[in-house]
Design a protein around this motif. Structure first.
Motif, PDB file in Angstrom:
ATOM      1  N   TRP A 199       0.838  -1.214   0.000  1.00 40.95           N
ATOM      2  CA  TRP A 199       0.000   0.000   0.000  1.00 40.95           C
ATOM      3  C   TRP A 199       0.867   1.256   0.000  1.00 40.95           C
ATOM      4  CZ3 TRP A 199      -0.412   4.047   3.483  1.00 40.95           C
ATOM      5  CH2 TRP A 199      -1.442   4.946   3.235  1.00 40.95           C
ATOM      6  N   LEU A 200       1.912   1.271   0.826  1.00 43.37           N
ATOM      7  CA  LEU A 200       2.804   2.434   0.880  1.00 43.37           C
ATOM      8  C   LEU A 200       3.467   2.674  -0.474  1.00 43.37           C
ATOM      9  CD1 LEU A 200       4.509   1.895   4.350  1.00 43.37           C
ATOM     10  CD2 LEU A 200       2.914   3.717   3.746  1.00 43.37           C
ATOM     11  N   LYS A 201       3.796   1.606  -1.150  1.00 37.48           N
ATOM     12  CA  LYS A 201       4.422   1.734  -2.461  1.00 37.48           C
ATOM     13  C   LYS A 201       3.472   2.421  -3.442  1.00 37.48           C
ATOM     14  CE  LYS A 201       6.457  -1.055  -6.162  1.00 37.48           C
ATOM     15  NZ  LYS A 201       6.771  -2.447  -6.606  1.00 37.48           N
ATOM     16  N   ALA A 202       2.213   1.964  -3.469  1.00 35.40           N
ATOM     17  CA  ALA A 202       1.223   2.579  -4.356  1.00 35.40           C
ATOM     18  C   ALA A 202       0.936   4.023  -3.945  1.00 35.40           C
ATOM     19  CB  ALA A 202      -0.058   1.755  -4.349  1.00 35.40           C
ATOM     20  N   ALA A 203       0.828   4.252  -2.644  1.00 34.93           N
ATOM     21  CA  ALA A 203       0.540   5.603  -2.156  1.00 34.93           C
ATOM     22  C   ALA A 203       1.681   6.556  -2.473  1.00 34.93           C
ATOM     23  CB  ALA A 203       0.272   5.570  -0.652  1.00 34.93           C
ATOM     24  N   THR A 204       2.926   6.074  -2.331  1.00 33.29           N
ATOM     25  CA  THR A 204       4.086   6.913  -2.631  1.00 33.29           C
ATOM     26  C   THR A 204       4.160   7.241  -4.115  1.00 33.29           C
ATOM     27  OG1 THR A 204       5.297   5.915  -0.793  1.00 33.29           O
ATOM     28  CG2 THR A 204       6.588   7.076  -2.451  1.00 33.29           C
ATOM     29  N   GLU A 205       3.817   6.276  -4.931  1.00 38.27           N
ATOM     30  CA  GLU A 205       3.809   6.512  -6.374  1.00 38.27           C
ATOM     31  C   GLU A 205       2.821   7.624  -6.727  1.00 38.27           C
ATOM     32  OE1 GLU A 205       2.972   4.084 -10.599  1.00 38.27           O
ATOM     33  OE2 GLU A 205       2.815   3.065  -8.652  1.00 38.27           O
ATOM     34  N   TYR A 206       1.649   7.557  -6.153  1.00 39.33           N
ATOM     35  CA  TYR A 206       0.632   8.592  -6.413  1.00 39.33           C
ATOM     36  C   TYR A 206       1.095   9.951  -5.884  1.00 39.33           C
ATOM     37  CZ  TYR A 206      -3.687  11.243  -6.068  1.00 39.33           C
ATOM     38  OH  TYR A 206      -4.637  12.218  -6.177  1.00 39.33           O
ATOM     39  N   GLN A 207       1.631   9.961  -4.658  1.00 42.88           N
ATOM     40  CA  GLN A 207       2.063  11.218  -4.053  1.00 42.88           C
ATOM     41  C   GLN A 207       3.202  11.844  -4.838  1.00 42.88           C
ATOM     42  OE1 GLN A 207       0.610  12.922  -2.001  1.00 42.88           O
ATOM     43  NE2 GLN A 207       1.935  14.059  -0.606  1.00 42.88           N
ATOM     44  N   ASN A 208       4.089  11.026  -5.344  1.00 43.90           N
ATOM     45  CA  ASN A 208       5.212  11.538  -6.123  1.00 43.90           C
ATOM     46  C   ASN A 208       4.735  12.220  -7.396  1.00 43.90           C
ATOM     47  OD1 ASN A 208       8.073  11.792  -6.634  1.00 43.90           O
ATOM     48  ND2 ASN A 208       7.799  10.240  -8.214  1.00 43.90           N
ATOM     49  N   LEU A 209       3.774  11.593  -8.072  1.00 44.59           N
ATOM     50  CA  LEU A 209       3.212  12.208  -9.279  1.00 44.59           C
ATOM     51  C   LEU A 209       2.516  13.524  -8.952  1.00 44.59           C
ATOM     52  CD1 LEU A 209       1.695   9.140 -11.196  1.00 44.59           C
ATOM     53  CD2 LEU A 209       3.574  10.604 -11.964  1.00 44.59           C
ATOM     54  N   ARG A 210       1.782  13.527  -7.868  1.00 47.05           N
ATOM     55  CA  ARG A 210       1.016  14.734  -7.502  1.00 47.05           C
ATOM     56  C   ARG A 210       1.944  15.899  -7.165  1.00 47.05           C
ATOM     57  NH1 ARG A 210      -1.271  17.490  -3.229  1.00 47.05           N
ATOM     58  NH2 ARG A 210       0.006  16.341  -1.740  1.00 47.05           N
ATOM     59  N   VAL A 211       2.984  15.628  -6.368  1.00 50.60           N
ATOM     60  CA  VAL A 211       3.914  16.698  -5.985  1.00 50.60           C
ATOM     61  C   VAL A 211       4.672  17.204  -7.199  1.00 50.60           C
ATOM     62  CG1 VAL A 211       5.975  17.217  -4.636  1.00 50.60           C
ATOM     63  CG2 VAL A 211       4.123  15.888  -3.613  1.00 50.60           C
ATOM     64  N   ILE A 231      -5.574   5.979 -12.658  1.00 53.98           N
ATOM     65  CA  ILE A 231      -5.082   4.597 -12.633  1.00 53.98           C
ATOM     66  C   ILE A 231      -4.340   4.324 -11.324  1.00 53.98           C
ATOM     67  CG2 ILE A 231      -3.557   2.933 -13.766  1.00 53.98           C
ATOM     68  CD1 ILE A 231      -4.067   4.436 -16.380  1.00 53.98           C
ATOM     69  N   ILE A 232      -3.484   5.282 -10.918  1.00 53.93           N
ATOM     70  CA  ILE A 232      -2.732   5.104  -9.676  1.00 53.93           C
ATOM     71  C   ILE A 232      -3.677   5.109  -8.482  1.00 53.93           C
ATOM     72  CG2 ILE A 232      -0.816   5.963  -8.289  1.00 53.93           C
ATOM     73  CD1 ILE A 232      -0.065   4.946 -11.048  1.00 53.93           C
ATOM     74  N   GLU A 233      -4.735   5.906  -8.531  1.00 53.64           N
ATOM     75  CA  GLU A 233      -5.723   5.909  -7.458  1.00 53.64           C
ATOM     76  C   GLU A 233      -6.339   4.518  -7.298  1.00 53.64           C
ATOM     77  OE1 GLU A 233      -8.659   8.921  -8.065  1.00 53.64           O
ATOM     78  OE2 GLU A 233      -7.198  10.552  -8.058  1.00 53.64           O
ATOM     79  N   MET A 234      -6.624   3.849  -8.424  1.00 53.70           N
ATOM     80  CA  MET A 234      -7.175   2.490  -8.376  1.00 53.70           C
ATOM     81  C   MET A 234      -6.184   1.529  -7.718  1.00 53.70           C
ATOM     82  SD  MET A 234      -8.956   2.303 -12.166  1.00 53.70           S
ATOM     83  CE  MET A 234      -9.312   0.549 -11.982  1.00 53.70           C
ATOM     84  N   LYS A 235      -4.884   1.706  -8.018  1.00 52.27           N
ATOM     85  CA  LYS A 235      -3.865   0.859  -7.403  1.00 52.27           C
ATOM     86  C   LYS A 235      -3.813   1.074  -5.888  1.00 52.27           C
ATOM     87  CE  LYS A 235       0.153   0.479  -9.296  1.00 52.27           C
ATOM     88  NZ  LYS A 235       1.453   0.813  -9.947  1.00 52.27           N
ATOM     89  N   VAL A 236      -3.947   2.320  -5.466  1.00 53.05           N
ATOM     90  CA  VAL A 236      -3.920   2.628  -4.034  1.00 53.05           C
ATOM     91  C   VAL A 236      -5.112   1.987  -3.337  1.00 53.05           C
ATOM     92  CG1 VAL A 236      -4.041   4.475  -2.325  1.00 53.05           C
ATOM     93  CG2 VAL A 236      -2.633   4.775  -4.374  1.00 53.05           C
ATOM     94  N   ARG A 237      -6.314   2.129  -3.925  1.00 52.90           N
ATOM     95  CA  ARG A 237      -7.505   1.544  -3.314  1.00 52.90           C
ATOM     96  C   ARG A 237      -7.420   0.020  -3.284  1.00 52.90           C
ATOM     97  NH1 ARG A 237     -10.216   5.757  -6.173  1.00 52.90           N
ATOM     98  NH2 ARG A 237     -10.677   4.316  -7.893  1.00 52.90           N
TER      99      ARG A 237
END
Length: 509
Positions: A199-211, A231-237
């Protein structure tokens, strides 16, 4: 009330009304302030509207344009979001970040000083700072040299804790020495950690793109986030669901919460959390290399013209009703007056008192005033007020020390603490028919470097911890206008006796 008054007598009446407005409640709608008093600066400290940008924006450097308190995110960054970053803009942002650390350190230094409590009984006095005594130093001493109540759970609770812990830990034989066992995470915990990692991996990927998109200097990062974020949001969920379904997330959280609820009653663990908060609050100013603790006004948006300002007026009708305000720094019972202030190259200050009288019948003063709480995330006043700590009794240096003796007025290492700042802006002073006479006197005084009208800094050069600035006032037919923001003083809270350990406690750790 005579028309001609000494400046200090008139100013003390003005400050008496300020005191009434800020802390003297009526006891019905607003409580009376029995443990608070006002401490005024001598003189006030002029500030810039952007001195608290660090509290609004964080310490990262930004390029500002059209600052709008209602839309701070839209007020910072390059005007053209698609324009590439340049060396000039990068240097400006670095300079802005450095300025934020400097101003944060300067504000913490002002709020960290322990105010004087002499003479707060029956009268209010100007604050006399003791530069050798600081809130952070006394609080650090209390954390480091204290003993706390050594509470032990009962046998039934101990058994529950052991059972809960057995679900999270297991004993494993040491490979080298089979007779030795080591506590390791249980299978439940290992599974929990595996799914948490995904989960942290997916969340970090999303956060990195957003920042990247928010701080982009080119279009690519913005477009990448716009096209892949869903797509990344789906991975996080999906990772979150997998964590809950196959990673024992709910079971682990319930066990951990149950253990924490019991251990949370341990004052040793509570003190440890306070120590960790103190440590996390330490910052270092890149310019001075000095450590300081994060401190800010809360909210900080007031500095940019936000809410919280109150119109204050003092006129001839207030003389009879206003309280007097005495000063511990002047002789003969006098108080604030009008000073010419000179600052030498070494930073030393000389003051020249202006002798004269003021026609009270034609005098008026108006300003905007704000009372803003001081935010110290590293400081816990409830610890100092608790009955479950004392200074270490095996240390002869500190065992008999008191934070406060609880007397009136209190004495001790920290008998009072600043809890709120009193800021003012847009000060207007009118002297009536003798306006031109006062103008010429003020101009003469100002020639020495600067001048103050009581606790109000009224213009000229001012040196503080972070820089040297020039602030000025203007004269017109309406009187003197002191523009800009300044710190007029503090609301201070007197502490009860501390430490005051409960006599029923016999076990200390």
């Amino acid at each position: 009330m005579p028309n001609d008054m000494k400046p200090e007598a008139l100013l003390n009446k003005v400050l008496g009304k300020v005191t009434d407005v800020l802390i003297n409640g009526d006891g019905t709608v607003l409580p009376k302030a029995t443990d608070h008093y006002l401490a005024f600066m001598s003189p006030g400290i002029p500030l810039l509207d952007d001195d608290f940008n660090y509290a609004l924006e964080g310490f990262g450097g930004v390029n500002r344009h059209n600052v709008d308190t209602a839309d701070l995110p839209g007020s910072v960054g390059p005007k053209d979001a698609t324009a590439p970053s340049t060396e000039a803009s990068a240097a400006a942002m670095a300079s802005d970040a450095l300025a934020k650390y400097q101003r944060a350190e300067a504000f913490q230094a002002m709020c960290d000083l322990i105010p004087d409590t002499t003479g707060i009984v029956d009268s209010n006095r100007i604050n006399v700072w003791n530069p050798e005594s600081r809130v952070s130093s006394v609080y650090a001493l209390a954390l480091q040299m204290s003993q706390v109540y050594d509470i032990q759970p009962d046998e039934e609770t101990k058994a529950k804790i052991e059972r809960w812990r057995s679900l999270l830990q297991t004993e494993e034989q040491d490979i080298v020495d089979p007779e030795t066992t080591t506590l390791v995470p249980s299978k439940l915990v290992k599974r929990y950690q595996e799914k948490q990692f995904e989960w942290l991996k997916a969340a970090t990927e999303y956060q990195n793109l957003r920042v990247d998109a928010l701080t982009a200097t080119n279009q690519e990062a913005v477009h990448r986030f716009a096209t892949t974020a869903s797509i990344i949001e789906m991975k996080v969920r999906a990772a979150a669901n997998d964590w809950a379904t196959n990673g024992y997330r709910d079971e682990y959280d319930r066990i951990a919460a149950a253990i924490a609820s019991v251990e949370g009653r341990s004052y040793a663990l509570l003190k440890q959390r306070y120590v960790e908060d103190f440590t996390r609050g330490v910052l270092t100013n890149p310019s001075s290399g000095a450590n300081f603790l994060y401190t800010s006004p809360a909210p900080a948006s007031f500095a940019r013209g936000g809410s919280g300002w109150t119109e204050f007026t003092f006129g001839s009708g207030d003389y009879q009703s206003a309280n007097s305000f005495s000063s511990s720094t002047s002789s003969g019972g006098g108080g604030f007056s009008i000073f010419g202030i000179g600052v030498s190259g070494s930073g030393s200050v000389t003051r020249t008192k202006w002798e004269g009288t003021i026609d009270a019948s034609n005098f008026t003063l108006t300003m905007k005033i704000a009372r803003v709480p001081i935010y110290r995330p590293w400081f816990h006043l409830d610890f100092l007020k608790s009955q479950y700590w004392r200074f270490a009794q095996n240390d002869t240096v500190v065992k008999d020390q008191l934070i406060s003796d609880g007397q009136s007025p209190p004495q001790g290492l920290m008998p009072s603490i600043t809890t709120e700042c009193v800021f003012v802006r847009d000060v207007r002073i009118h002297f009536g028919e003798s306006h031109s006479d006062y103008m010429s006197k003020f101009e003469t005084v100002r020639g020495g470097g600067g001048f103050s009208f009581g606790p109000w800094w009224a213009g000229g050069s001012h040196v503080n911890q972070s820089d040297s600035r020039t602030f000025d006032s203007t004269w017109s037919n309406e009187g003197i206008s002191i523009n800009g923001l300044q710190l007029l003083g503090f609301v201070c809270h007197t502490l009860p006796r501390s430490p005051e350990p409960s006599p029923e406690i016999t076990d200390w750790i």
